[in-house]
Design an enzyme around this catalytic site. Sequence first.
Site, mmCIF file in Angstrom:
data_model
loop_
_atom_site.group_PDB
_atom_site.id
_atom_site.type_symbol
_atom_site.label_atom_id
_atom_site.label_comp_id
_atom_site.label_asym_id
_atom_site.label_seq_id
_atom_site.Cartn_x
_atom_site.Cartn_y
_atom_site.Cartn_z
ATOM 1 N N ASP A 74 0.852 -1.198 0.000
ATOM 2 C CA ASP A 74 0.000 0.000 0.000
ATOM 3 C C ASP A 74 0.883 1.242 0.000
ATOM 4 O O ASP A 74 2.013 1.235 0.457
ATOM 5 C CB ASP A 74 -0.931 0.005 1.225
ATOM 6 C CG ASP A 74 -2.196 0.818 0.990
ATOM 7 O OD1 ASP A 74 -3.286 0.222 0.971
ATOM 8 O OD2 ASP A 74 -2.087 2.051 0.815
ATOM 9 N N LYS A 99 -12.667 0.759 -15.163
ATOM 10 C CA LYS A 99 -13.092 -0.556 -14.673
ATOM 11 C C LYS A 99 -13.514 -1.464 -15.832
ATOM 12 O O LYS A 99 -13.381 -2.688 -15.733
ATOM 13 C CB LYS A 99 -14.192 -0.391 -13.619
ATOM 14 C CG LYS A 99 -13.701 0.292 -12.331
ATOM 15 C CD LYS A 99 -12.545 -0.460 -11.645
ATOM 16 C CE LYS A 99 -12.189 0.120 -10.293
ATOM 17 N NZ LYS A 99 -11.111 -0.607 -9.598
ATOM 18 N N ASN A 146 -5.944 -4.763 -6.232
ATOM 19 C CA ASN A 146 -7.104 -4.158 -5.561
ATOM 20 C C ASN A 146 -6.998 -2.644 -5.422
ATOM 21 O O ASN A 146 -8.026 -1.964 -5.376
ATOM 22 C CB ASN A 146 -7.263 -4.814 -4.177
ATOM 23 C CG ASN A 146 -8.196 -4.043 -3.277
ATOM 24 O OD1 ASN A 146 -9.415 -4.123 -3.420
ATOM 25 N ND2 ASN A 146 -7.632 -3.248 -2.361
ATOM 26 N N TYR A 165 -13.765 6.619 -14.278
ATOM 27 C CA TYR A 165 -13.874 5.419 -13.433
ATOM 28 C C TYR A 165 -14.530 4.289 -14.217
ATOM 29 O O TYR A 165 -14.063 3.144 -14.198
ATOM 30 C CB TYR A 165 -14.674 5.744 -12.167
ATOM 31 C CG TYR A 165 -14.650 4.638 -11.136
ATOM 32 C CD1 TYR A 165 -13.533 4.433 -10.322
ATOM 33 C CD2 TYR A 165 -15.733 3.778 -10.965
ATOM 34 C CE1 TYR A 165 -13.505 3.416 -9.376
ATOM 35 C CE2 TYR A 165 -15.718 2.760 -10.020
ATOM 36 C CZ TYR A 165 -14.608 2.588 -9.225
ATOM 37 O OH TYR A 165 -14.581 1.570 -8.290
ATOM 38 N N ASP A 168 3.842 2.704 -4.439
ATOM 39 C CA ASP A 168 2.905 3.490 -5.242
ATOM 40 C C ASP A 168 2.706 2.674 -6.515
ATOM 41 O O ASP A 168 3.636 2.553 -7.331
ATOM 42 C CB ASP A 168 3.495 4.873 -5.551
ATOM 43 C CG ASP A 168 2.565 5.697 -6.425
ATOM 44 O OD1 ASP A 168 1.598 5.139 -6.965
ATOM 45 O OD2 ASP A 168 2.827 6.908 -6.570
ATOM 46 N N VAL A 169 1.520 2.120 -6.679
ATOM 47 C CA VAL A 169 1.317 1.190 -7.800
ATOM 48 C C VAL A 169 1.420 1.868 -9.163
ATOM 49 O O VAL A 169 1.484 1.192 -10.189
ATOM 50 C CB VAL A 169 -0.025 0.421 -7.704
ATOM 51 C CG1 VAL A 169 -0.046 -0.507 -6.499
ATOM 52 C CG2 VAL A 169 -1.216 1.362 -7.717
HETATM 53 N N1 LIG Z 1 -15.925 0.666 -1.926
HETATM 54 C C1 LIG Z 1 -16.701 0.453 -2.987
HETATM 55 O O1 LIG Z 1 -17.924 0.710 -2.962
HETATM 56 C C2 LIG Z 1 -16.127 -0.115 -4.251
HETATM 57 C C3 LIG Z 1 -17.000 -0.469 -5.277
HETATM 58 C C4 LIG Z 1 -16.481 -0.995 -6.446
HETATM 59 C C5 LIG Z 1 -15.129 -1.173 -6.590
HETATM 60 N N2 LIG Z 1 -14.294 -0.815 -5.575
HETATM 61 C C6 LIG Z 1 -12.868 -1.000 -5.780
HETATM 62 O O2 LIG Z 1 -12.304 -1.678 -4.676
HETATM 63 C C7 LIG Z 1 -10.922 -1.336 -4.573
HETATM 64 C C8 LIG Z 1 -10.596 -1.012 -3.131
HETATM 65 O O3 LIG Z 1 -11.357 0.110 -2.741
HETATM 66 P P1 LIG Z 1 -11.820 0.395 -1.249
HETATM 67 O O4 LIG Z 1 -13.244 0.802 -1.339
HETATM 68 O O5 LIG Z 1 -11.420 -0.702 -0.340
HETATM 69 O O6 LIG Z 1 -10.983 1.727 -0.957
HETATM 70 P P2 LIG Z 1 -10.003 2.184 0.223
HETATM 71 O O7 LIG Z 1 -9.733 3.620 -0.022
HETATM 72 O O8 LIG Z 1 -10.543 1.765 1.551
HETATM 73 O O9 LIG Z 1 -8.701 1.328 -0.076
HETATM 74 C C9 LIG Z 1 -7.904 1.557 -1.195
HETATM 75 C C10 LIG Z 1 -6.460 1.362 -0.801
HETATM 76 O O10 LIG Z 1 -5.681 1.520 -1.979
HETATM 77 C C11 LIG Z 1 -4.532 2.279 -1.637
HETATM 78 N N3 LIG Z 1 -4.020 2.979 -2.806
HETATM 79 C C12 LIG Z 1 -4.611 3.969 -3.520
HETATM 80 N N4 LIG Z 1 -3.791 4.418 -4.465
HETATM 81 C C13 LIG Z 1 -2.647 3.707 -4.365
HETATM 82 C C14 LIG Z 1 -1.425 3.709 -5.055
HETATM 83 N N5 LIG Z 1 -1.192 4.573 -6.053
HETATM 84 N N6 LIG Z 1 -0.477 2.831 -4.684
HETATM 85 C C15 LIG Z 1 -0.693 1.964 -3.670
HETATM 86 N N7 LIG Z 1 -1.827 1.912 -2.963
HETATM 87 C C16 LIG Z 1 -2.793 2.776 -3.306
HETATM 88 C C17 LIG Z 1 -5.019 3.269 -0.583
HETATM 89 O O11 LIG Z 1 -3.927 3.774 0.199
HETATM 90 C C18 LIG Z 1 -5.974 2.391 0.226
HETATM 91 O O12 LIG Z 1 -5.315 1.751 1.302
HETATM 92 C C19 LIG Z 1 -10.686 -0.207 -5.568
HETATM 93 O O13 LIG Z 1 -10.089 -0.738 -6.742
HETATM 94 C C20 LIG Z 1 -12.089 0.294 -5.875
HETATM 95 O O14 LIG Z 1 -12.201 0.883 -7.153
HETATM 96 C C21 LIG Z 1 -14.765 -0.292 -4.411
#
Ligand SMILES: NC(=O)c1ccc[n+]([C@@H]2O[C@H](COP(=O)([O-])OP(=O)(O)OC[C@H]3O[C@@H](n4cnc5c(N)ncnc54)[C@H](O)[C@@H]3O)[C@@H](O)[C@H]2O)c1
Length: 253
Positions: free
Chosen positions: A37, A160, A90, A156, A63-64
């Site tokens: 992360d 996706k 993720n 977005y 940083d991905v």
């Molecule tokens: N929460 C929702 O409703 C939802 C719905 C559909 C899809 N998603 C997808 O699920 C995934 C996780 O989302 P979440 O809701 O758990 O969000 P979150 O913000 O709780 O977690 C995302 C994590 O990714 C990390 N991150 C972001 N950019 C980064 C980078 N450049 N390098 C490394 N780490 C990075 C952040 O620090 C964070 O810890 C995402 O891909 C999101 O698009 C979420």
Amino acid sequence: MGRLQDKVAVITGSGSGIGKDIALTYGREGAKIVVADFDKKGMDQTVAELKERGVEVLGVQVDVTKEEDISRMFEQALAAFGTVDILVNNAGTVDRMQAAANVEDEVWNRVMDINVTSVMRGIRKALPIFLEKGHGTIVNMASISGLTGGRGGLAYTASKHAVVGMTKNVASQYGPQNIRCNAIGPAFIPTPLTLNMSNADAFGTEIATRGVGLMPRPGTTQEIANIALFLASDESSYMNGVTVAADSGWSAY
Ligand SMILES: NC(=O)c1ccc[n+]([C@@H]2O[C@H](COP(=O)([O-])OP(=O)(O)OC[C@H]3O[C@@H](n4cnc5c(N)ncnc54)[C@H](O)[C@@H]3O)[C@@H](O)[C@H]2O)c1
């Protein structure tokens, strides 16, 4: 015997939200975990919780969007655990619901870098390891916006859809070599990502949320982690190239 006993899983974005629960769930099922992360505090917290539970774990701050960080993530995983069996792409970000007429280049580029290019680079690094082993599993975090058109902003939604397309492409091209690549399409899961959205595009938000009343309920991070567990385990061995909608039937309507 856990469902992922002794497998090594690299999980990006596992310092928070869905990724964190995937890490805890895989750890419970016997996997060794690489918590990757951007956010060191969140990463350290997930690592500490896994250690408390007796799970073998390594935290790698990445940083991905940086290719060198993706390379380092795999190098450190290999140095610590000798192999990688599962990659969970993720980490992701949102686009402030910007509609097509309002989309800003900066937002478009950031969303594509984090949600699309990083997934390609992660897969590109994982494949040689999987090909040499003769097997491997990838789980991509798409979204219901990868399967439907109107429930998010332009960037977005496009990002996706790209994840869904990459999932099919990798499955079709590497499936014969015993590599599986599936994805999950969650609807709405309360996490920092969705709860802290600020400065959203007013038109894009209004139009994209028209159908929210038809969503039976939000999901939980554990419900998504359960699907990620199934997709990473041999229980889903006949599934490849699939994006599982996780939306309580919202998109079925
Ligand atoms: N929460 C929702 O409703 C939802 C719905 C559909 C899809 N998603 C997808 O699920 C995934 C996780 O989302 P979440 O809701 O758990 O969000 P979150 O913000 O709780 O977690 C995302 C994590 O990714 C990390 N991150 C972001 N950019 C980064 C980078 N450049 N390098 C490394 N780490 C990075 C952040 O620090 C964070 O810890 C995402 O891909 C999101 O698009 C979420």
